[in-house]
Design a protein around this motif. Structure first.
Motif, mmCIF file in Angstrom:
data_model
loop_
_atom_site.group_PDB
_atom_site.id
_atom_site.type_symbol
_atom_site.label_atom_id
_atom_site.label_comp_id
_atom_site.label_asym_id
_atom_site.label_seq_id
_atom_site.Cartn_x
_atom_site.Cartn_y
_atom_site.Cartn_z
ATOM 1 N N PRO A 1 0.794 -1.228 0.000
ATOM 2 C CA PRO A 1 0.000 0.000 0.000
ATOM 3 C C PRO A 1 0.826 1.277 0.000
ATOM 4 N N VAL A 2 2.151 1.186 0.082
ATOM 5 C CA VAL A 2 2.985 2.377 0.227
ATOM 6 C C VAL A 2 3.778 2.623 -1.044
ATOM 7 N N ALA A 3 4.036 3.903 -1.348
ATOM 8 C CA ALA A 3 4.786 4.277 -2.550
ATOM 9 C C ALA A 3 5.671 5.468 -2.232
ATOM 10 N N ALA A 4 6.750 5.611 -3.002
ATOM 11 C CA ALA A 4 7.675 6.727 -2.795
ATOM 12 C C ALA A 4 8.313 7.117 -4.110
ATOM 13 N N ILE A 5 8.724 8.390 -4.174
ATOM 14 C CA ILE A 5 9.429 8.932 -5.336
ATOM 15 C C ILE A 5 10.558 9.813 -4.830
ATOM 16 N N SER A 6 11.696 9.748 -5.516
ATOM 17 C CA SER A 6 12.811 10.653 -5.244
ATOM 18 C C SER A 6 13.292 11.227 -6.565
ATOM 19 N N VAL B 1 -2.123 20.458 -1.466
ATOM 20 C CA VAL B 1 -1.469 19.897 -2.646
ATOM 21 C C VAL B 1 -1.804 18.416 -2.818
ATOM 22 N N LEU B 2 -1.992 17.706 -1.718
ATOM 23 C CA LEU B 2 -2.214 16.260 -1.770
ATOM 24 C C LEU B 2 -3.552 15.926 -2.426
ATOM 25 N N VAL C 1 2.278 13.788 -7.783
ATOM 26 C CA VAL C 1 1.708 15.139 -7.694
ATOM 27 C C VAL C 1 2.538 16.001 -6.755
ATOM 28 N N LEU C 2 2.937 15.452 -5.618
ATOM 29 C CA LEU C 2 3.714 16.219 -4.645
ATOM 30 C C LEU C 2 5.092 16.588 -5.196
ATOM 31 N N VAL C 3 5.762 15.630 -5.833
ATOM 32 C CA VAL C 3 7.072 15.927 -6.418
ATOM 33 C C VAL C 3 6.926 16.954 -7.540
ATOM 34 N N GLY C 4 5.893 16.818 -8.339
ATOM 35 C CA GLY C 4 5.643 17.785 -9.402
ATOM 36 C C GLY C 4 5.418 19.178 -8.861
ATOM 37 N N HIS C 5 4.744 19.271 -7.712
ATOM 38 C CA HIS C 5 4.515 20.582 -7.091
ATOM 39 C C HIS C 5 5.848 21.230 -6.728
ATOM 40 N N ALA C 6 6.769 20.452 -6.143
ATOM 41 C CA ALA C 6 8.068 21.006 -5.761
ATOM 42 C C ALA C 6 8.875 21.436 -6.982
#
Length: 433
Positions: A167-172, A387-388, A402-407
């Protein structure tokens, strides 16, 4: 319309060899009856070397391969006409005296390789095709990853990483200004002894002023993740497991400052490899966070009926100023010293003080675990919640994008890393955060 086959015309008399003309029924010289002459034998078709055998032919079964050879024989020697008892063609041409020795003679029906195209292994010294620059599409890329024509740095595998686990995901992401990505993360899911699920995320931010910050963040995130994945299935309380994970991460980063002989490679003042850490575990209606440094964890409820919250307190100059009452938050974070951290993982750090906290939310939501490359552009919990996406719990990877794109849209001055950890609806009677 089909026609009857006609006998092929003869060019000379079979009896006296006198030349004949088309349509002659008798030889003009000796009177030989040409209608009684036998028809010439039909030509046998020629098979190409790769031609398949006639399906109507009853081919003998191939013999099993003999010990020491992995190549099946096509025929036994006795099955091949025109060969001697050893299977060698009686009229086979002799191979040229080329100095090449063959391990076995060519068998009947097995085409020999043309001399001008000898089979040979690829040359290991041959260079790989040159990489072409992704920016100018013309220059070659050198060994350091830069274009020799325009100087553009080429994308590295670590420049943008995306991962899902249960259920968890991450992006760097490297961001728009940094020359490399010094963040790293670990996301995983496991099960507790009673079979209930547990999800975890670890995010680390390399300290850019230190040496090898990218190695530090990788070592810390992997060490912490390994400890959590080992401790939780054993029944260790999530908050105790979190403390153990941070201690293990600190030791892993400390080890980077040691030379192969065990001596210190860096004195405490020489900027040994260093990073921050923040992690979260969601298990059995419990939300646990742990951190050292200024990477953060946020809580955002799914229904947005209650306010979001920040779950961590920075180890930073700005946080100390606010805690001491010397500045308000706006003044402290506007100061150029705001992001100077007072706690980190590394051989030159002060005494390690892992921070852990445990919560029992009374509703479903998501935990956002991130570096300052994100929260610099959405610092307040309300800004982060705005933003979320509302479906973040159902689509965590999309939410992370979406969050990374916002930054990045806001400037992308730093590496950006965020993990989205859904918190399911707690069982009846669960406490409030």
């Amino acid at each position: 319309m089909s026609q009857m086959p006609q006998q092929a015309a003869l060019s000379k008399c079979p009896s006296c060899a006198e030349p004949l003309e088309a349509g002659d029924l008798f030889c003009g010289a000796c009177g030989y009856d040409l209608s009684a002459a036998p028809a010439p034998p039909a030509d046998e078709p020629t098979l190409t070397m790769t031609g398949a055998p006639d399906e109507d032919v009853d081919w003998p079964e191939p013999e099993p391969a003999t010990t020491g050879s992995t190549e099946p024989r096509a025929h036994r020697a006795a099955d091949v006409p025109g060969t001697d008892s050893g299977g060698t063609p009686l009229h086979a041409p002799q191979p040229p005296a080329s100095g090449v020795r063959f391990d076995r003679p060519a068998e009947a029906g097995e085409p020999a390789e043309p001399e001008e195209y000898p089979l040979q292994a690829p040359d290991p010294r041959a260079e790989a095709p040159a990489q072409v620059c992704v920016a100018c599409r013309a220059g070659r890329v050198d060994g350091d990853g830069y274009c020799e024509n325009c100087g553009h740095a080429q994308p590295r595998e670590r420049d943008h990483m995306e991962r899902e686990s249960g259920p968890v995901a991450a992006i760097s992401d490297r961001g728009l200004r940094h020359h490399r990505n010094e963040d790293d993360f670990t996301v995983a899911h496991t099960a507790l002894p009673d079979g209930s699920p547990a999800a975890l995320a670890v995010v680390c931010d390399g300290v850019s002023s230190a040496t090898r910050p990218d190695e530090a963040s990788t070592a810390a995130s992997r060490a912490a993740g390994d400890v959590l994945l080992a401790a939780l299935p054993r029944g260790t309380h999530p908050q105790a497991a979190m403390h153990e994970a941070i201690v293990a991460a600190a030791k892993a980063v400390d080890a980077l400052a040691e030379a192969p002989d065990g001596a210190r490679e860096h004195a405490p003042h020489q900027n040994a490899p260093a990073c921050t850490i923040v992690a979260s575990v969601v298990a059995s209606g419990l939300l646990v966070v742990g951190w050292v440094g200024d990477s953060r964890a946020y809580w955002v409820p799914d229904d947005r009926s209650t306010p979001p919250a920040r779950l961590t307190e920075d180890d930073s100059w700005a946080a100390q100023m606010v805690a001491a009452g010397l500045m308000n938050e706006a003044e402290a974070y506007a100061d150029e010293r705001a992001h100077a951290i007072t706690g980190w993982l590394g051989a030159d750090a002060y005494e390690l003080e892992p921070h852990t906290a445990s919560f029992k939310p009374d509703r479903s939501g998501v935990v956002l675990v991130c570096t300052d490359g994100l929260w610099n552009y959405a610092e307040a919990p309300e800004e982060m919640a705005e933003v979320l996406p509302p479906d973040a719990a159902a689509r965590p990877l999309h939410a992370a994008r979406v969050l990374v794109g916002h930054a990045l849209d806001a400037g992308g001055h730093d590496n950006v890393t965020v993990a989205v950890v859904p918190f399911p609806t707690p069982p009846e009677g669960a406490g409030s955060a």
